[in-house]
Scaffold this motif. Structure first.
Motif, mmCIF file in Angstrom:
data_model
loop_
_atom_site.group_PDB
_atom_site.id
_atom_site.type_symbol
_atom_site.label_atom_id
_atom_site.label_comp_id
_atom_site.label_asym_id
_atom_site.label_seq_id
_atom_site.Cartn_x
_atom_site.Cartn_y
_atom_site.Cartn_z
ATOM 1 N N MET A 74 0.849 -1.000 -0.015
ATOM 2 C CA MET A 74 0.039 0.009 -0.040
ATOM 3 C C MET A 74 1.013 1.448 -0.125
ATOM 4 S SD MET A 74 -3.358 -1.024 2.073
ATOM 5 C CE MET A 74 -2.652 -2.057 3.443
ATOM 6 N N LEU A 75 1.999 1.262 0.538
ATOM 7 C CA LEU A 75 3.058 2.326 0.550
ATOM 8 C C LEU A 75 3.421 2.662 -0.809
ATOM 9 C CD1 LEU A 75 5.237 4.346 1.788
ATOM 10 C CD2 LEU A 75 6.458 2.516 2.068
ATOM 11 N N ILE A 76 3.753 1.705 -1.615
ATOM 12 C CA ILE A 76 4.260 1.581 -2.983
ATOM 13 C C ILE A 76 2.822 1.896 -3.782
ATOM 14 C CG2 ILE A 76 5.021 0.524 -4.968
ATOM 15 C CD1 ILE A 76 6.811 -1.436 -2.869
ATOM 16 N N GLN A 77 1.920 1.338 -3.681
ATOM 17 C CA GLN A 77 0.663 1.954 -4.435
ATOM 18 C C GLN A 77 0.311 3.370 -4.381
ATOM 19 O OE1 GLN A 77 -2.235 -0.684 -2.662
ATOM 20 N NE2 GLN A 77 -1.977 -2.070 -4.656
ATOM 21 N N ASN A 78 0.569 3.972 -3.086
ATOM 22 C CA ASN A 78 0.353 5.555 -2.964
ATOM 23 C C ASN A 78 1.441 6.106 -3.699
ATOM 24 O OD1 ASN A 78 -0.931 7.554 -1.116
ATOM 25 N ND2 ASN A 78 1.193 7.740 -0.840
ATOM 26 N N ALA A 79 2.786 5.733 -3.523
ATOM 27 C CA ALA A 79 3.903 6.401 -3.945
ATOM 28 C C ALA A 79 3.998 6.424 -5.684
ATOM 29 C CB ALA A 79 5.214 5.892 -3.237
ATOM 30 N N LEU A 80 3.174 5.480 -6.319
ATOM 31 C CA LEU A 80 3.510 5.292 -7.882
ATOM 32 C C LEU A 80 2.840 6.772 -8.426
ATOM 33 C CD1 LEU A 80 2.191 1.784 -8.436
ATOM 34 C CD2 LEU A 80 4.647 2.469 -8.579
ATOM 35 N N LYS A 81 2.348 7.529 -7.670
ATOM 36 C CA LYS A 81 2.085 8.920 -8.295
ATOM 37 C C LYS A 81 3.365 9.870 -8.451
ATOM 38 C CE LYS A 81 0.243 10.475 -3.926
ATOM 39 N NZ LYS A 81 -0.943 10.743 -3.085
ATOM 40 N N TYR A 82 4.614 9.315 -7.699
ATOM 41 C CA TYR A 82 5.672 10.103 -7.808
ATOM 42 C C TYR A 82 6.710 9.376 -8.456
ATOM 43 C CZ TYR A 82 3.740 12.443 -3.559
ATOM 44 O OH TYR A 82 2.609 13.054 -2.970
ATOM 45 N N PHE A 100 0.288 6.024 4.376
ATOM 46 C CA PHE A 100 1.143 5.746 3.447
ATOM 47 C C PHE A 100 1.752 6.926 2.720
ATOM 48 C CE2 PHE A 100 -2.039 2.551 4.148
ATOM 49 C CZ PHE A 100 -1.515 1.447 4.499
ATOM 50 N N GLU A 101 0.784 7.745 2.423
ATOM 51 C CA GLU A 101 1.549 9.137 2.087
ATOM 52 C C GLU A 101 2.314 9.705 3.114
ATOM 53 O OE1 GLU A 101 2.187 12.736 -0.219
ATOM 54 O OE2 GLU A 101 1.336 10.920 -0.741
ATOM 55 N N GLN A 102 2.136 9.673 4.374
ATOM 56 C CA GLN A 102 3.104 10.359 5.338
ATOM 57 C C GLN A 102 4.257 9.583 5.419
ATOM 58 O OE1 GLN A 102 2.960 13.231 6.440
ATOM 59 N NE2 GLN A 102 1.925 13.288 8.217
ATOM 60 N N MET A 103 4.253 8.173 5.328
ATOM 61 C CA MET A 103 5.323 7.490 5.125
ATOM 62 C C MET A 103 6.227 7.724 3.986
ATOM 63 S SD MET A 103 7.015 5.129 7.005
ATOM 64 C CE MET A 103 8.604 4.629 6.813
ATOM 65 N N TYR A 104 5.838 8.057 3.100
ATOM 66 C CA TYR A 104 6.394 8.421 1.729
ATOM 67 C C TYR A 104 7.369 9.743 2.274
ATOM 68 C CZ TYR A 104 7.597 9.846 -2.756
ATOM 69 O OH TYR A 104 8.313 10.657 -3.863
ATOM 70 N N ARG A 105 6.577 10.644 2.631
ATOM 71 C CA ARG A 105 7.138 11.984 2.758
ATOM 72 C C ARG A 105 8.156 11.846 3.861
ATOM 73 N NH1 ARG A 105 2.804 16.798 2.008
ATOM 74 N NH2 ARG A 105 1.698 15.987 0.444
ATOM 75 N N VAL A 106 7.944 11.019 4.851
ATOM 76 C CA VAL A 106 9.048 10.792 5.829
ATOM 77 C C VAL A 106 10.385 10.377 5.144
ATOM 78 C CG1 VAL A 106 9.700 9.312 7.757
ATOM 79 C CG2 VAL A 106 7.647 10.523 7.934
ATOM 80 N N LEU A 107 10.317 9.400 4.263
ATOM 81 C CA LEU A 107 11.261 8.633 3.544
ATOM 82 C C LEU A 107 12.251 9.752 2.817
ATOM 83 C CD1 LEU A 107 9.885 5.207 2.742
ATOM 84 C CD2 LEU A 107 11.423 5.724 4.634
ATOM 85 N N LYS A 108 11.420 10.650 2.249
ATOM 86 C CA LYS A 108 12.206 11.738 1.037
ATOM 87 C C LYS A 108 12.432 12.956 1.987
ATOM 88 C CE LYS A 108 11.576 11.570 -3.034
ATOM 89 N NZ LYS A 108 12.021 11.334 -4.192
ATOM 90 N N ASN A 109 12.164 13.155 3.386
ATOM 91 C CA ASN A 109 12.237 14.304 4.092
ATOM 92 C C ASN A 109 11.381 15.415 3.323
ATOM 93 O OD1 ASN A 109 13.137 15.706 6.281
ATOM 94 N ND2 ASN A 109 15.015 16.269 5.255
ATOM 95 N N LEU A 110 10.339 15.125 3.038
ATOM 96 C CA LEU A 110 9.338 16.294 2.334
ATOM 97 C C LEU A 110 8.544 16.709 3.578
ATOM 98 C CD1 LEU A 110 8.272 14.279 -0.817
ATOM 99 C CD2 LEU A 110 9.859 15.936 -0.735
ATOM 100 N N PRO A 111 8.186 18.018 3.286
ATOM 101 C CA PRO A 111 7.142 18.500 4.225
ATOM 102 C C PRO A 111 6.005 17.515 4.539
ATOM 103 C CG PRO A 111 7.386 20.236 2.381
ATOM 104 C CD PRO A 111 8.193 18.806 2.159
ATOM 105 N N LEU A 112 5.755 17.450 5.755
ATOM 106 C CA LEU A 112 4.462 16.438 6.385
ATOM 107 C C LEU A 112 3.380 16.821 5.944
ATOM 108 C CD1 LEU A 112 6.038 15.166 9.825
ATOM 109 C CD2 LEU A 112 6.313 14.120 7.390
ATOM 110 N N ALA A 113 2.451 15.664 5.680
ATOM 111 C CA ALA A 113 1.156 15.795 4.917
ATOM 112 C C ALA A 113 0.261 16.350 5.908
ATOM 113 C CB ALA A 113 0.654 14.684 4.298
ATOM 114 N N ASP A 114 -1.163 17.086 5.625
ATOM 115 C CA ASP A 114 -2.271 17.384 6.362
ATOM 116 C C ASP A 114 -2.707 16.137 6.746
ATOM 117 O OD1 ASP A 114 -4.644 18.271 7.385
ATOM 118 O OD2 ASP A 114 -5.416 18.767 5.297
ATOM 119 N N THR A 115 -3.175 15.969 8.236
ATOM 120 C CA THR A 115 -3.914 14.592 8.746
ATOM 121 C C THR A 115 -4.982 14.854 8.747
ATOM 122 O OG1 THR A 115 -3.108 15.205 10.828
ATOM 123 C CG2 THR A 115 -1.575 13.856 9.429
#
Length: 368
Positions: free
Chosen positions: A14-22, A274-289
């Motif tokens: 599910m992490l990868i499914q979410n991140a395929l948009k990147y 899953f979006e949040q985890m992706y942003r953590v791995l990339k050190n991006l601004p964290l997502a609205d929850t």
């Protein structure tokens, strides 16, 4: 970036499914050649508990993470030395993967957790009844945990290194997911309430937002801050909590990864875990929850007495329901109690949500 995940199960899928948009390359390591991540990533069949396998898998990756904590942590320390980023850091993975170290960590940092005794052998047990025995390593999804209520139950004690922990008089089981990136930014998801299946000791439903008072919310916020400060690591962490009948919140345990109690965030929140985890791995601004009204999740687990090629009875009826979302994990074989998927539901209020979840549970069965 080249991102490697130790574990190829549904959380990684599910992490990868979410991140395929990147735009990134995803690599996964799992012992099962038909693991849920096998057909949506660069897949390596191998043992994530084996030092050399993990070391070789990690070489050349920009960042390594986990979707199961029972991995070879020595290899992760070595990868960090060689310049590979590991999130969360090996120290906190090592602490959490051993129940004894985890409990000592809570005690050291003043994080409220039930009283406990550490034993190496069952002959050392001298803890007031009733208590819970948690094996030091290897337990998850209700395995490696048993309740000892009476003198007679003492003969059932496992002769293994364990934590013996006071039995909490539970009013509610709650969970909060907190994320931190390398810049030190943190975000928490709204508290979810968990309803367990008493037979399987697995999560049955979860409900968000939970029905808790401001005082309980304040206790949980304080625990989340204490934990994330003490962990001193980027990552996404699910803190499982007990609310006792006196209104006190206790930490049950923590998962240093994506978690079953956050699945309803896929449709129930502005962004998912899953979006949040992706942003953590990339050190991006964290997502609205923020949550959209009420949301809930029902686990799809294999029915008793069914093993073999999976079949989902009742899915067609579920797909006709409004604001209902089916997520299957790509597992071809079912067995009793195996997590095969989940269904998320949105509703206007808590009563409507519970009604829908109970109705869906009556409709769908995982058989073979």
């Amino acid at each position: 970036m080249k991102i490697g995940i130790l574990g190829g199960g549904q959380l990684g899928r599910m992490l990868i499914q979410n991140a395929l948009k990147y735009d990134d390359e995803w690599f996964t390591l799992d012992p099962a050649k038909d693991a849920p991540c096998a057909n949506i990533s660069y897949f390596t069949e191998g043992n994530f508990n084996d030092y050399d396998t993990v070391l070789n898998f990690g070489k050349g990756k920009d960042v390594i993470s986990i979707e199961i904590e029972h991995v070879n942590v020595d290899a992760l320390f070595e990868l960090v030395k060689s310049g590979v980023k590991v999130i969360p850091n090996p120290e906190i993975i090592q602490t959490i993967q051993q129940k004894i170290l985890q409990k000592e960590f809570y005690k050291k940092h003043g994080i409220p957790s039930p009283e406990f005794q550490i034993i190496q052998h069952k002959s050392e047990a001298g803890f007031p009844l009733p208590f819970v025995q948690k094996m030091n390593t290897g337990g998850y999804d209700g395995k490696g945990v048993q309740i000892i209520r009476t003198e007679g139950d003492l003969q059932k004690l496992w002769d293994e290194p364990s934590v013996l922990e006071s039995l909490v008089d539970i009013d509610k089981e709650l969970s909060i997911i907190v994320a931190k990136n390398e810049n030190g930014e943190t975000k928490t998801f709204p508290v979810t309430e968990m309803v367990a299946d008493p037979k399987l000791n697995l999560l049955d439903f979860n409900i968000c937002p939970s029905d808790i008072s401001e005082d309980i919310q304040s206790q949980i916020d304080a625990i989340a801050k204490q934990f994330i400060d003490a962990a001193n690591s980027p990552g996404l962490f699910a803190i499982e909590l007990f609310l006792d009948k006196n209104g006190k919140v206790w930490v049950n345990e923590t998962a240093p990864r994506l978690h079953n109690s956050g699945h309803q965030t896929q449709e129930g929140n502005a962004n998912s875990q899953f979006e949040q985890m992706y942003r953590v791995l990339k050190n991006l601004p964290l997502a609205d929850t923020d949550n959209f009204g009420f949301s809930g999740m029902l686990n799809l687990v294999g029915e008793e007495n069914f093993s073999g090629k999976v079949k989902y009875d009742g899915i067609n009826e579920v797909l006709q329901l409004s604001k209902t979302y089916v997520h299957l994990y790509g597992k071809t074989e079912t067995k009793p109690g195996r997590k095969m998927g989940h269904i998320n539901v949105l509703a206007e209020n808590r009563e409507d949500l519970m009604e829908k979840l109970v109705h869906i549970k009556s409709l769908v069965k995982v058989v073979s």
